[in-house]
Design an enzyme around this catalytic site. Structure first.
Site, short mmCIF file in Angstrom:
data_model
loop_
_atom_site.label_atom_id
_atom_site.label_comp_id
_atom_site.label_asym_id
_atom_site.label_seq_id
_atom_site.Cartn_x
_atom_site.Cartn_y
_atom_site.Cartn_z
N ARG A 123 0.81 -1.24 0.00
CA ARG A 123 0.00 0.00 0.00
C ARG A 123 0.82 1.27 0.00
O ARG A 123 0.39 2.26 -0.48
CB ARG A 123 -1.01 0.02 1.14
CG ARG A 123 -2.09 -1.01 0.94
CD ARG A 123 -3.34 -0.69 1.68
NE ARG A 123 -4.19 -1.85 1.66
CZ ARG A 123 -4.10 -2.82 2.54
NH1 ARG A 123 -3.26 -2.71 3.56
NH2 ARG A 123 -4.87 -3.86 2.44
N LYS A 145 3.84 13.27 -8.75
CA LYS A 145 3.21 12.48 -9.82
C LYS A 145 4.04 11.23 -10.07
O LYS A 145 5.24 11.33 -10.36
CB LYS A 145 3.11 13.29 -11.11
CG LYS A 145 1.92 14.22 -11.13
CD LYS A 145 1.70 14.77 -12.52
CE LYS A 145 0.51 15.69 -12.55
NZ LYS A 145 0.34 16.37 -13.85
N GLU A 187 12.07 23.06 -19.90
CA GLU A 187 11.18 23.00 -18.73
C GLU A 187 11.57 24.05 -17.69
O GLU A 187 10.74 24.51 -16.92
CB GLU A 187 11.22 21.60 -18.10
CG GLU A 187 10.71 20.49 -19.00
CD GLU A 187 9.19 20.28 -18.94
OE1 GLU A 187 8.50 20.97 -18.18
OE2 GLU A 187 8.72 19.39 -19.68
N LYS A 229 7.69 25.40 -8.94
CA LYS A 229 6.83 24.21 -8.98
C LYS A 229 6.17 23.99 -7.63
O LYS A 229 4.99 23.64 -7.55
CB LYS A 229 7.63 22.97 -9.39
CG LYS A 229 6.76 21.73 -9.36
CD LYS A 229 7.04 20.71 -10.37
CE LYS A 229 5.92 19.67 -10.38
NZ LYS A 229 6.19 18.52 -11.19
N GLU A 239 -4.11 18.42 -8.75
CA GLU A 239 -4.40 18.89 -10.10
C GLU A 239 -5.90 19.01 -10.39
O GLU A 239 -6.41 18.47 -11.36
CB GLU A 239 -3.74 17.99 -11.16
CG GLU A 239 -3.58 18.71 -12.49
CD GLU A 239 -2.74 17.95 -13.51
OE1 GLU A 239 -1.95 18.59 -14.18
OE2 GLU A 239 -2.90 16.72 -13.61
N ARG A 243 -2.79 23.55 -11.07
CA ARG A 243 -1.57 22.80 -11.39
C ARG A 243 -1.43 22.54 -12.89
O ARG A 243 -0.33 22.32 -13.40
CB ARG A 243 -1.55 21.47 -10.61
CG ARG A 243 -0.29 20.67 -10.83
CD ARG A 243 -0.16 19.49 -9.90
NE ARG A 243 1.06 18.75 -10.20
CZ ARG A 243 1.62 17.86 -9.40
NH1 ARG A 243 1.05 17.58 -8.24
NH2 ARG A 243 2.72 17.24 -9.74
N ASN A 247 1.41 22.36 -17.49
CA ASN A 247 1.37 21.69 -18.79
C ASN A 247 1.53 22.67 -19.95
O ASN A 247 1.23 22.33 -21.10
CB ASN A 247 0.05 20.92 -18.96
CG ASN A 247 -0.04 19.79 -17.95
OD1 ASN A 247 0.99 19.28 -17.51
ND2 ASN A 247 -1.25 19.43 -17.56
N HIS A 250 2.59 21.62 -23.41
CA HIS A 250 2.43 20.16 -23.47
C HIS A 250 1.30 19.71 -24.39
O HIS A 250 1.28 18.56 -24.81
CB HIS A 250 2.21 19.58 -22.07
CG HIS A 250 3.46 19.56 -21.23
ND1 HIS A 250 4.17 20.70 -20.93
CD2 HIS A 250 4.14 18.54 -20.65
CE1 HIS A 250 5.22 20.38 -20.18
NE2 HIS A 250 5.22 19.07 -20.00
N HIS A 254 2.84 17.16 -26.55
CA HIS A 254 2.47 15.75 -26.40
C HIS A 254 1.97 15.17 -27.73
O HIS A 254 2.29 14.04 -28.09
CB HIS A 254 1.39 15.62 -25.32
CG HIS A 254 1.00 14.21 -25.06
ND1 HIS A 254 -0.03 13.59 -25.72
CD2 HIS A 254 1.54 13.27 -24.26
CE1 HIS A 254 -0.12 12.34 -25.32
NE2 HIS A 254 0.81 12.12 -24.44
N HIS A 267 11.26 14.65 -24.73
CA HIS A 267 10.09 15.34 -24.19
C HIS A 267 10.29 16.87 -24.19
O HIS A 267 9.43 17.62 -24.66
CB HIS A 267 9.82 14.83 -22.78
CG HIS A 267 8.68 15.49 -22.10
ND1 HIS A 267 7.37 15.32 -22.53
CD2 HIS A 267 8.62 16.35 -21.04
CE1 HIS A 267 6.58 16.04 -21.76
NE2 HIS A 267 7.31 16.67 -20.86
#
Ligand code: GLY
Length: 365
Positions: A123, A145, A187, A229, A239, A243, A247, A250, A254, A267
Site C-alpha cells: 500500500r 506524480k 522545462e 513548482k 491537479e 496545477r 502543462n 504540453h 504531447h 520530451h
C-alpha cells in the site's frame, strides 16, 4: 559548502529538496535523518547506475543500509505494469517491509516507475528521489506524480505520491548528452514564463551560463524552478485546476511526441515547440500583448528548435491532440501566458487556427 534547501508542503507531510554538488555521495547520512538504517531498494537504469551508482551505494552502506539494486533498461519502454511487477518481485525477494524506502536514482522514467512501486507496494513505502536528468531535477522528482504507461496512453496508470526526500546533485548533469541537457532547459524556462517573472528576467540575463552548465547559475536555476513548482503544487496538489498550468507547451508537445511514436523528440524538445506555438496562439487570441510575446519568443529562440521529421503531417499531429475530458467538450485546453510570469487555461475551439500553427512549424516558418 553551498547548499540550497526548499521545503515542499503536501497534504500529509512536508519534505526537503536539497540542491548541492556531491550530494549523492551523502545519500546515506541524509536518509539517516529520516529512517533508521535497514533494507532499501535502489532502482536505477543501466546508464545512470554506471555513472553514479557506486557513490550512492557506498554512502548507504557506510551508514549501515542493506541495499538491493534493481536496474531497468533506459527509456520509456521500461515504465510499464510488467516493469513494476518485476520490481514488486524484487521487493519481496529482498525482504522489504513497510518501513523500507525505495530510492529512485535516475531520470523521469526511473522516478515515475520507482515512485509508482513505492506508492503501491504494501500500500505504500517511503520514496526517496535522486534525480539525475535536468527534467527530473526541475520537474518530475517534485510534486508527487508517479505513473506507468498503458498501451492506450502515456502515464495513464498512476497517482500522486510525494517523496519523503529529494537530493539534487547538479554535478551529475555534466555527464548528460548536450541534447538531453538542452531539452531539459525548456522545462526550466517554462517556470519563468508561466509563474515567475523575476526568474524570467534572470533567464534573459543568464540563459547562456545555464546552457554552459556554469555551476552557480545552474544551481540557482534548479532552485528557482523547484520553488516555482512547489508554489503551484502547494496550491493544487491533486491537479484540480491550477496545477494544469505546468502543462504549458504540453498540448501540442504531447501531440508531436505521440504522432512520432515517442521515438523522434525528447520530451523537452517537443515541449519547446509546444511553447513556441502556444505563445503564438496566446497572441492571436489576444491573451498576450505583442511586446511580451516578442520577449518570450526571443528567450525561447535561444534554444534551437528540433526540425520535424520529413513524414510528419498536420493531420497526424492534430489527430493526437487531446480534448478536454474533464469538461466533456470538444474544446482543446491550452495553457496560454497572459503576461510574463502568469498563465491561464484557455478552451480553444478554432481547430483551423491550431492546424495553421502546426503547419507553420512543419514548414519551418
Ligand atoms: N509535470 C507536471 C506536473 O507535475 O504537474
Amino acid at each position: 559548502m553551498n547548499r540550497q534547501e526548499i521545503i515542499v508542503k503536501t497534504r500529509g507531510f512536508d519534505y526537503r529538496v536539497l540542491i548541492g554538488d556531491n550530494l549523492l555521495a551523502e545519500t546515506g547520512s541524509f536518509l539517516q535523518t529520516l529512517f533508521p538504517p535497514g533494507r532499501t531498494l535502489l532502482v536505477s537504469d543501466e546508464n545512470v547506475f554506471s555513472r553514479c551508482g557506486e557513490q550512492v551505494i557506498c554512502s548507504l552502506a557506510a551508514e549501515g543500509w542493506q541495499v538491493k539494486t534493481a536496474l531497468v533498461k533506459p527509456g520509456e519502454r521500461s515504465k510499464t505494469l510488467s516493469g513494476a511487477k518485476r520490481l514488486y518481485n524484487t521487493c519481496f525477494e529482498s525482504g522489504l517491509d513497510r518501513s523500507s524506502p525505495v530510492i529512485a536514482l535516475g531520470g523521469g522514467v526511473v522516478g515515475d516507475l520507482a515512485g509508482f512501486v513505492a506508492a503501491t507496494f504494501m500500500r505504500r513505502v517511503p520514496l526517496v528521489m535522486l534525480p539525475t536528468s535536468l527534467l527530473a531535477q526541475v520537474d518530475s522528482s517534485v510534486g508527487g506524480k508517479v505513473a506507468v504507461n498503458h498501451p492506450l496512453g502515456k502515464n495513464m496508470i498512476g497517482t500522486i505520491y510525494p517523496p519523503r526526500l529529494v537530493l539534487i546533485d547538479p554535478l551529475v548533469l555534466k555527464t548528460l548528452s548536450p541534447r538531453q541537457y538542452r531539452a531539459g532547459t525548456a522545462e526550466v524556462i517554462k517556470y519563468g514564463i508561466i509563474e515567475d517573472e523575476d526568474f524570467f528576467l534572470w533567464l534573459e540575463d543568464n540563459l547562456d551560463l545555464l546552457l554552459a552548465l556554469e555551476p552557480g547559475p545552474l544551481a540557482d536555476a534548479i532552485a528557482a524552478s523547484i520553488r516555482s513548482k512547489a508554489r503551484v503544487v502547494e496550491k493544487d496538489e491533486y491537479e484540480q485546476d491550477y496545477r494544469r498550468i505546468l502543462n504549458f507547451g504540453h498540448t501540442i508537445g504531447h501531440a508531436l511526441e505521440a504522432a512520432t511514436a515517442f521515438r523522434y523528440y525528447l520530451h523537452g524538445e517537443a515541449v519547446l515547440i509546444g511553447m513556441h506555438l502556444a505563445v503564438k496562439l496566446a497572441q492571436k487570441l489576444s491573451y498576450l500583448d505583442f511586446a511580451s510575446a516578442e520577449r518570450i519568443n526571443r528567450l525561447l529562440s535561444r534554444i534551437k528548435m528540433k526540425k520535424p521529421p520529413g513524414d510528419l503531417t498536420v493531420d497526424k499531429v492534430i489527430g493526437k491532440l487531446e480534448h478536454d475530458k474533464k469538461r466533456q467538450s470538444d474544446d482543446l485546453i491550452f495553457v496560454l501566458p497572459n503576461r510574463i510570469g502568469s498563465a491561464v487555461m484557455a478552451p480553444v475551439s478554432d481547430k483551423q487556427m491550431i492546424a495553421g500553427l502546426v503547419e507553420s512549424y512543419l514548414k519551418g516558418d
